[in-house]
Design a protein around this motif. Sequence first.
Motif, PDB file in Angstrom:
ATOM      1  N   ILE A 144      69.349  45.331  16.851  1.00  0.00           N
ATOM      2  CA  ILE A 144      68.459  45.664  15.716  1.00  0.00           C
ATOM      3  C   ILE A 144      67.585  44.449  15.443  1.00  0.00           C
ATOM      4  CG2 ILE A 144      68.364  46.637  13.390  1.00  0.00           C
ATOM      5  CD1 ILE A 144      70.078  48.196  15.459  1.00  0.00           C
ATOM      6  N   ARG A 156      72.173  42.738  13.759  1.00  0.00           N
ATOM      7  CA  ARG A 156      73.190  43.675  14.229  1.00  0.00           C
ATOM      8  C   ARG A 156      72.954  44.079  15.675  1.00  0.00           C
ATOM      9  NH1 ARG A 156      77.085  45.885  11.224  1.00  0.00           N
ATOM     10  NH2 ARG A 156      76.922  45.797   8.953  1.00  0.00           N
ATOM     11  N   VAL A 171      74.447  47.269  17.956  1.00  0.00           N
ATOM     12  CA  VAL A 171      75.291  48.461  17.946  1.00  0.00           C
ATOM     13  C   VAL A 171      75.616  48.877  19.376  1.00  0.00           C
ATOM     14  CG1 VAL A 171      75.528  50.842  17.178  1.00  0.00           C
ATOM     15  CG2 VAL A 171      74.213  49.210  15.800  1.00  0.00           C
ATOM     16  N   SER A 200      78.843  45.862  16.354  1.00  0.00           N
ATOM     17  CA  SER A 200      79.674  46.954  15.854  1.00  0.00           C
ATOM     18  C   SER A 200      79.524  48.152  16.786  1.00  0.00           C
ATOM     19  CB  SER A 200      79.296  47.305  14.419  1.00  0.00           C
ATOM     20  OG  SER A 200      77.929  47.639  14.346  1.00  0.00           O
ATOM     21  N   ARG A 201      80.353  49.186  16.563  1.00  0.00           N
ATOM     22  CA  ARG A 201      80.357  50.345  17.464  1.00  0.00           C
ATOM     23  C   ARG A 201      80.178  51.646  16.706  1.00  0.00           C
ATOM     24  NH1 ARG A 201      85.176  48.849  21.814  1.00  0.00           N
ATOM     25  NH2 ARG A 201      84.669  46.628  21.857  1.00  0.00           N
ATOM     26  N   MET A 202      79.504  52.578  17.333  1.00  0.00           N
ATOM     27  CA  MET A 202      79.311  53.933  16.806  1.00  0.00           C
ATOM     28  C   MET A 202      79.256  54.896  17.982  1.00  0.00           C
ATOM     29  SD  MET A 202      76.124  53.801  14.163  1.00  0.00           S
ATOM     30  CE  MET A 202      75.900  52.473  13.005  1.00  0.00           C
ATOM     31  N   GLU A 206      76.058  59.315  15.899  1.00  0.00           N
ATOM     32  CA  GLU A 206      76.082  58.616  14.614  1.00  0.00           C
ATOM     33  C   GLU A 206      74.952  57.580  14.570  1.00  0.00           C
ATOM     34  OE1 GLU A 206      79.666  56.523  11.979  1.00  0.00           O
ATOM     35  OE2 GLU A 206      79.801  56.598  14.158  1.00  0.00           O
ATOM     36  N   GLN A 256      71.564  59.217  13.919  1.00  0.00           N
ATOM     37  CA  GLN A 256      71.429  59.695  12.537  1.00  0.00           C
ATOM     38  C   GLN A 256      71.147  58.526  11.580  1.00  0.00           C
ATOM     39  OE1 GLN A 256      75.056  61.860  11.909  1.00  0.00           O
ATOM     40  NE2 GLN A 256      74.498  63.402  13.435  1.00  0.00           N
ATOM     41  N   VAL A 257      71.930  57.457  11.743  1.00  0.00           N
ATOM     42  CA  VAL A 257      71.768  56.294  10.858  1.00  0.00           C
ATOM     43  C   VAL A 257      70.361  55.710  10.983  1.00  0.00           C
ATOM     44  CG1 VAL A 257      72.458  53.873  10.536  1.00  0.00           C
ATOM     45  CG2 VAL A 257      74.207  55.674  10.694  1.00  0.00           C
ATOM     46  N   PHE A 258      69.881  55.529  12.212  1.00  0.00           N
ATOM     47  CA  PHE A 258      68.586  54.870  12.378  1.00  0.00           C
ATOM     48  C   PHE A 258      67.406  55.800  12.107  1.00  0.00           C
ATOM     49  CE2 PHE A 258      71.527  51.864  14.144  1.00  0.00           C
ATOM     50  CZ  PHE A 258      71.077  50.705  13.529  1.00  0.00           C
ATOM     51  N   ALA A 316      67.356  57.529   9.498  1.00  0.00           N
ATOM     52  CA  ALA A 316      67.201  57.362   8.045  1.00  0.00           C
ATOM     53  C   ALA A 316      66.632  56.006   7.662  1.00  0.00           C
ATOM     54  CB  ALA A 316      68.548  57.581   7.350  1.00  0.00           C
ATOM     55  N   VAL A 317      67.165  54.929   8.228  1.00  0.00           N
ATOM     56  CA  VAL A 317      66.808  53.594   7.722  1.00  0.00           C
ATOM     57  C   VAL A 317      65.748  52.888   8.558  1.00  0.00           C
ATOM     58  CG1 VAL A 317      69.045  53.286   6.597  1.00  0.00           C
ATOM     59  CG2 VAL A 317      68.694  52.364   8.913  1.00  0.00           C
ATOM     60  N   TRP A 321      72.096  46.009  -2.184  1.00  0.00           N
ATOM     61  CA  TRP A 321      71.904  45.809  -0.740  1.00  0.00           C
ATOM     62  C   TRP A 321      71.468  44.366  -0.456  1.00  0.00           C
ATOM     63  CZ3 TRP A 321      66.787  45.925   1.890  1.00  0.00           C
ATOM     64  CH2 TRP A 321      66.918  45.807   3.277  1.00  0.00           C
ATOM     65  N   LEU A 322      70.476  43.886  -1.207  1.00  0.00           N
ATOM     66  CA  LEU A 322      69.998  42.518  -1.000  1.00  0.00           C
ATOM     67  C   LEU A 322      71.092  41.491  -1.271  1.00  0.00           C
ATOM     68  CD1 LEU A 322      66.418  42.584  -2.594  1.00  0.00           C
ATOM     69  CD2 LEU A 322      66.977  42.477  -0.166  1.00  0.00           C
ATOM     70  N   TYR A 335      76.668  45.629   1.050  1.00  0.00           N
ATOM     71  CA  TYR A 335      76.912  46.656   2.070  1.00  0.00           C
ATOM     72  C   TYR A 335      77.107  46.051   3.460  1.00  0.00           C
ATOM     73  CZ  TYR A 335      75.151  49.827  -1.515  1.00  0.00           C
ATOM     74  OH  TYR A 335      74.957  50.528  -2.680  1.00  0.00           O
ATOM     75  N   ILE A 352      68.412  57.559  -0.125  1.00  0.00           N
ATOM     76  CA  ILE A 352      69.490  56.987   0.686  1.00  0.00           C
ATOM     77  C   ILE A 352      70.697  56.615  -0.184  1.00  0.00           C
ATOM     78  CG2 ILE A 352      70.086  54.892   2.007  1.00  0.00           C
ATOM     79  CD1 ILE A 352      67.443  55.313   3.499  1.00  0.00           C
ATOM     80  N   LEU A 369      74.568  53.469   5.727  1.00  0.00           N
ATOM     81  CA  LEU A 369      73.121  53.453   5.970  1.00  0.00           C
ATOM     82  C   LEU A 369      72.513  52.110   5.564  1.00  0.00           C
ATOM     83  CD1 LEU A 369      72.187  57.070   4.797  1.00  0.00           C
ATOM     84  CD2 LEU A 369      72.278  56.214   7.146  1.00  0.00           C
ATOM     85  N   PHE A 420      62.973  47.900   6.925  1.00  0.00           N
ATOM     86  CA  PHE A 420      63.378  48.594   5.698  1.00  0.00           C
ATOM     87  C   PHE A 420      63.191  47.694   4.478  1.00  0.00           C
ATOM     88  CE2 PHE A 420      66.486  49.971   2.538  1.00  0.00           C
ATOM     89  CZ  PHE A 420      66.348  51.341   2.542  1.00  0.00           C
TER      90      PHE A 420
END
Lengths: 290, 290
Positions: free
Chosen positions: A124, A144, A146, A173-175, A179, A182-184, A186-187, A284-285, A289, B202, B211, B219
């Motif tokens: 990412i 990140r 993935v 990390s793993r997905m 998944e 779908q995640v990317f 959205a964001v 978030w900032l 998360y 979101i 997310l 983002f």
Amino acid sequence: MFFERVAVIGVGLIGGSFSLALKEKKLCGHVAGVGRSPANMKLALERGLIDSIEADVAAAVRGADLVMIATPVAQFSPVMKAVETALKPGAIVSDAGSTKRDVVATARAGLGAKIAQFVPAHPIAGAEHSGAAAANAQLFRDRRLVLTPLDENNKQDIETVAALWSALGARVSRMTPEEHDQVFAAVSHLPHLLAYALVNDISKRPNSAQLFSYAAGGFRDFTRVASSHPEMWRDICMANRDDLLHELHLYEKKLKAITQMLETSNAVALEKLFAEARAAREKWLNGDYE
Amino acid sequence: MFFERVAVIGVGLIGGSFSLALKEKKLCGHVAGVGRSPANMKLALERGLIDSIEADVAAAVRGADLVMIATPVAQFSPVMKAVETALKPGAIVSDAGSTKRDVVATARAGLGAKIAQFVPAHPIAGAEHSGAAAANAQLFRDRRLVLTPLDENNKQDIETVAALWSALGARVSRMTPEEHDQVFAAVSHLPHLLAYALVNDISKRPNSAQLFSYAAGGFRDFTRVASSHPEMWRDICMANRDDLLHELHLYEKKLKAITQMLETSNAVALEKLFAEARAAREKWLNGDYE
């Protein structure tokens, strides 16, 4: 962990930075590069991102222990087929594609019986700059990464790719591929589409010059991703079409709700929506998360 | 150009920065401040943004040569009425409201026969930080300042307000209130709404933590304006409701066109739209629209 010979297919921002970071960490010997643009490949060689320019994908892959595919995803089909013809047993193939379901399908079709050697991944680390000129060894630090491993992969290869990216500073990390997409959608993919849409819309107005002349810092940040590479984002949107259409649908529903708040002068609901958004963004900032 | 006594109504980011910049340029004597939050006013006094804290608007305005109204626009109605009770002949009233049609209407209602003394203005200098703590004398340097003068204004007052903002480093231009509100609906109010909408959407998902955890730099920039002040933006959206609804409508049409490109897998049209947006944004960044 050391790769005697690495093949980098597509020596742009991602491929070039990957190669440079590997070299800096002394994790590889010779890096063979291949790419479409002679000028870009020349620059990649001059900048020391790669050690040789190969005539085609098979020539780059021949003898390589590690193959990194970092072209736009729409080129993956012929690339995978060419990789298959030259891939040696035990070598690992990975990629940097921004979508994963389509990449896995393309890899299955192209690599055939060698599919177990392919460990799909997505760093990412986009930026509005592209090409070998923009490559830098720090690109993946604290970003990140993935992994979307396949059932066919052997555990050791997955661990090797994970360890490799960790060594370059990435948070691995793993997905599942599903998944991931779908995640990317959205964001990442949706925000890109929304920013392109706004800038395009304004650029088509009769008074676009006036409108741009009053656009300020908020507009600049909101639209930064609209300076991203059109071909790359066309490919991403097409590859992740279904998830992106779903996100667009959800977003249009939200805009309809907001339209109604405005039409009914529901200031309370509007302020609540803004305040919730701001609070979520602050969380978030603050790293809540991570 | 020198103002013996200045009244600043609302000593937040904009009011406080205006006052500080005036003082730095030695364009004023005593600055009397008034505001809702005692803690913020205390800080404004401590930071030297103002020289006195007044009990109410009339007390601040009494004897002032220049009155700056820098509260959220929804508070303008009582503020204007209070200004009217204490405004001395020959004094100039201006404001920093982000919308202008409603501000002018409110000023006409509140100032009555003194409307000629009101020169409406909008400094384009938002930031996600707010309050006296965020005030700085450089805030308006190289930023735009839009004057939307009234037929009733005398030419000299308009020139004075223009010269004042120029002295603070702003690039002053003029529009009608209607034109102002249309332009900023497109390049400011709509992007704020779109960013708030995405973050809110979101944040409401069952997997919102996941997310957000994969949201990256694109983002962050796209949503920066969603950290703006909810009350202020509620007011702006309500005040400029009609123009904003028009912009929302145009934007939804554009999203529908994009949805159709995706549904029909029209990659050529999608790439063209992206490329046009990128080219327009690059032209804008290059200063072609200044």
